[in-house]
Design a protein around this motif. Structure first.
Motif, PDB file in Angstrom:
ATOM      1  N   THR A 116       0.830  -1.215   0.000  1.00  0.00           N
ATOM      2  CA  THR A 116       0.000   0.000   0.000  1.00  0.00           C
ATOM      3  C   THR A 116       0.858   1.256   0.000  1.00  0.00           C
ATOM      4  O   THR A 116       0.373   2.341  -0.294  1.00  0.00           O
ATOM      5  CB  THR A 116      -0.912   0.037   1.224  1.00  0.00           C
ATOM      6  N   SER A 118       1.883   2.741   2.595  1.00  0.00           N
ATOM      7  CA  SER A 118       1.365   3.531   3.707  1.00  0.00           C
ATOM      8  C   SER A 118       1.285   2.631   4.931  1.00  0.00           C
ATOM      9  O   SER A 118       0.974   1.445   4.808  1.00  0.00           O
ATOM     10  CB  SER A 118      -0.028   4.076   3.380  1.00  0.00           C
ATOM     11  N   TRP A 119       1.563   3.198   6.102  1.00  0.00           N
ATOM     12  CA  TRP A 119       1.409   2.414   7.328  1.00  0.00           C
ATOM     13  C   TRP A 119      -0.065   2.295   7.716  1.00  0.00           C
ATOM     14  O   TRP A 119      -0.466   1.313   8.326  1.00  0.00           O
ATOM     15  CB  TRP A 119       2.188   3.046   8.481  1.00  0.00           C
ATOM     16  N   HIS A 120      -0.832   3.297   7.399  1.00  0.00           N
ATOM     17  CA  HIS A 120      -2.234   3.307   7.827  1.00  0.00           C
ATOM     18  C   HIS A 120      -3.081   4.061   6.812  1.00  0.00           C
ATOM     19  O   HIS A 120      -3.064   5.279   6.755  1.00  0.00           O
ATOM     20  CB  HIS A 120      -2.368   3.958   9.214  1.00  0.00           C
ATOM     21  N   ASP A 121      -3.794   3.309   5.999  1.00  0.00           N
ATOM     22  CA  ASP A 121      -4.716   3.897   5.032  1.00  0.00           C
ATOM     23  C   ASP A 121      -5.830   2.881   4.795  1.00  0.00           C
ATOM     24  O   ASP A 121      -5.694   1.981   3.973  1.00  0.00           O
ATOM     25  CB  ASP A 121      -3.997   4.231   3.722  1.00  0.00           C
ATOM     26  N   PRO A 122      -6.927   2.988   5.544  1.00  0.00           N
ATOM     27  CA  PRO A 122      -7.995   1.992   5.457  1.00  0.00           C
ATOM     28  C   PRO A 122      -8.523   1.775   4.039  1.00  0.00           C
ATOM     29  O   PRO A 122      -8.847   0.643   3.676  1.00  0.00           O
ATOM     30  CB  PRO A 122      -9.083   2.553   6.377  1.00  0.00           C
ATOM     31  N   VAL A 123      -8.589   2.838   3.239  1.00  0.00           N
ATOM     32  CA  VAL A 123      -9.111   2.706   1.877  1.00  0.00           C
ATOM     33  C   VAL A 123      -8.175   1.850   1.038  1.00  0.00           C
ATOM     34  O   VAL A 123      -8.603   0.910   0.349  1.00  0.00           O
ATOM     35  CB  VAL A 123      -9.321   4.088   1.231  1.00  0.00           C
ATOM     36  N   LEU A 124      -6.874   2.158   1.088  1.00  0.00           N
ATOM     37  CA  LEU A 124      -5.896   1.383   0.322  1.00  0.00           C
ATOM     38  C   LEU A 124      -5.785  -0.051   0.838  1.00  0.00           C
ATOM     39  O   LEU A 124      -5.645  -0.999   0.050  1.00  0.00           O
ATOM     40  CB  LEU A 124      -4.526   2.052   0.385  1.00  0.00           C
ATOM     41  N   GLU A 125      -5.860  -0.215   2.150  1.00  0.00           N
ATOM     42  CA  GLU A 125      -5.766  -1.553   2.724  1.00  0.00           C
ATOM     43  C   GLU A 125      -6.960  -2.405   2.301  1.00  0.00           C
ATOM     44  O   GLU A 125      -6.808  -3.588   1.970  1.00  0.00           O
ATOM     45  CB  GLU A 125      -5.676  -1.459   4.245  1.00  0.00           C
ATOM     46  N   SER A 144      -0.077  -3.607   8.174  1.00  0.00           N
ATOM     47  CA  SER A 144      -0.744  -2.309   8.049  1.00  0.00           C
ATOM     48  C   SER A 144      -1.605  -2.185   9.287  1.00  0.00           C
ATOM     49  O   SER A 144      -1.909  -3.181   9.941  1.00  0.00           O
ATOM     50  CB  SER A 144      -1.583  -2.243   6.769  1.00  0.00           C
ATOM     51  N   SER A 146      -4.775  -0.672  10.099  1.00  0.00           N
ATOM     52  CA  SER A 146      -6.226  -0.566  10.279  1.00  0.00           C
ATOM     53  C   SER A 146      -6.878  -1.941  10.254  1.00  0.00           C
ATOM     54  O   SER A 146      -6.258  -2.949   9.896  1.00  0.00           O
ATOM     55  CB  SER A 146      -6.839   0.323   9.193  1.00  0.00           C
TER      56      SER A 146
END
Length: 246
Positions: A116, A118-125, A144, A146
């Protein structure tokens, strides 16, 4: 700067992106200890008051892989998926350990990985999880932060192994177990060193044997029978040194 002005003698940072700022602050304040989680710059900095710490989370991920592999075996499936953050050693060692844990109980297992960045991106995850599931992955895991992979797994009728938190409440029909860190082990160590006037290790890492990593409770409602015993046996072997993840 606010913490320095408040008279703090030891300051912790808890994100990879904080590293360069911590190093700058450490150079300007040699009488204060700066401890940076997940970073990799302390050894090269030449600063005696700048330190890196992380846990051997890969040991817990190996145990999570056992739960995943046993679930796949029960389902008659062989494909894992992994939602990864960045292509850093921390992440790569983690998903490799997860895969090896699954492979220890299901030799024919394969795994797809999607980053992703990103460490934290609910949409991408969620998007990455859905892509993995659409590609045939029946159990997924994550590096990740979330619960999006867990809830995405639940909405698709597949299973998930979490990270950093017990995710069963978020996805009771999907989340099997989670790999977690107990950061208090390091915090107590580092603060005790300061209290005693002793140096803090430049690089610090500890795992199962020191209680620095652990597994959240197993979701026995959906886990494959025998999973708890398999995890317990592997954990004992890891602690005793009879088993090495890599």
């Amino acid at each position: 700067d606010e913490l320095i002005e408040a008279g703090c003698q030891i300051i912790f940072a808890t994100s990879f992106g904080h590293g360069s700022y911590m190093e700058e602050a450490a150079a300007a304040n040699p009488d204060i200890e700066f401890c940076h989680a997940t970073g990799a710059g302390a050894a090269a900095s030449g600063l005696s008051n700048f330190h890196n710490y992380f846990t051997a989370i890969y040991e817990a991920r190996f145990l999570g892989g056992i739960a995943a592999g046993m679930k796949l075996k029960e389902l008659g499936e062989t494909k894992l998926g992994y939602v990864a953050a960045y292509p850093y050693a921390e992440v790569i060692s983690g998903y490799t350990a997860f895969y090896l844990g699954a492979k220890s109980v299901l030799p024919e297992v394969t795994m797809d990985v999607i980053y992703t960045n990103s460490w934290h991106d609910p949409v991408l995850e969620a998007r990455a999880a859905q892509t993995l599931i659409d590609g045939g992955c029946k159990v997924i895991s994550q590096h990740s932060d979330s619960t999006a992979p867990a809830t995405t797994a639940a909405s698709n009728g597949v299973y998930q192994v979490g990270y950093n938190a017990d995710m069963i409440d978020a996805a009771p029909t999907a989340s099997l177990i989670s790999a977690r860190s107990d950061w208090s082990v390091y915090l107590i160590y580092a603060v005790t060193q300061v209290i005693n006037g002793e140096p803090i290790a430049t690089d610090w890492c500890a795992g199962l044997a020191d209680g620095a990593v652990f597994m959240s409770p197993l979701n026995t409602d959906i886990a494959t029978p025998g999973t708890a015993e398999a995890i317990e046996n592997a954990e004992k072997d890891l602690i005793d040194g009879n088993l090495h993840v890599f």
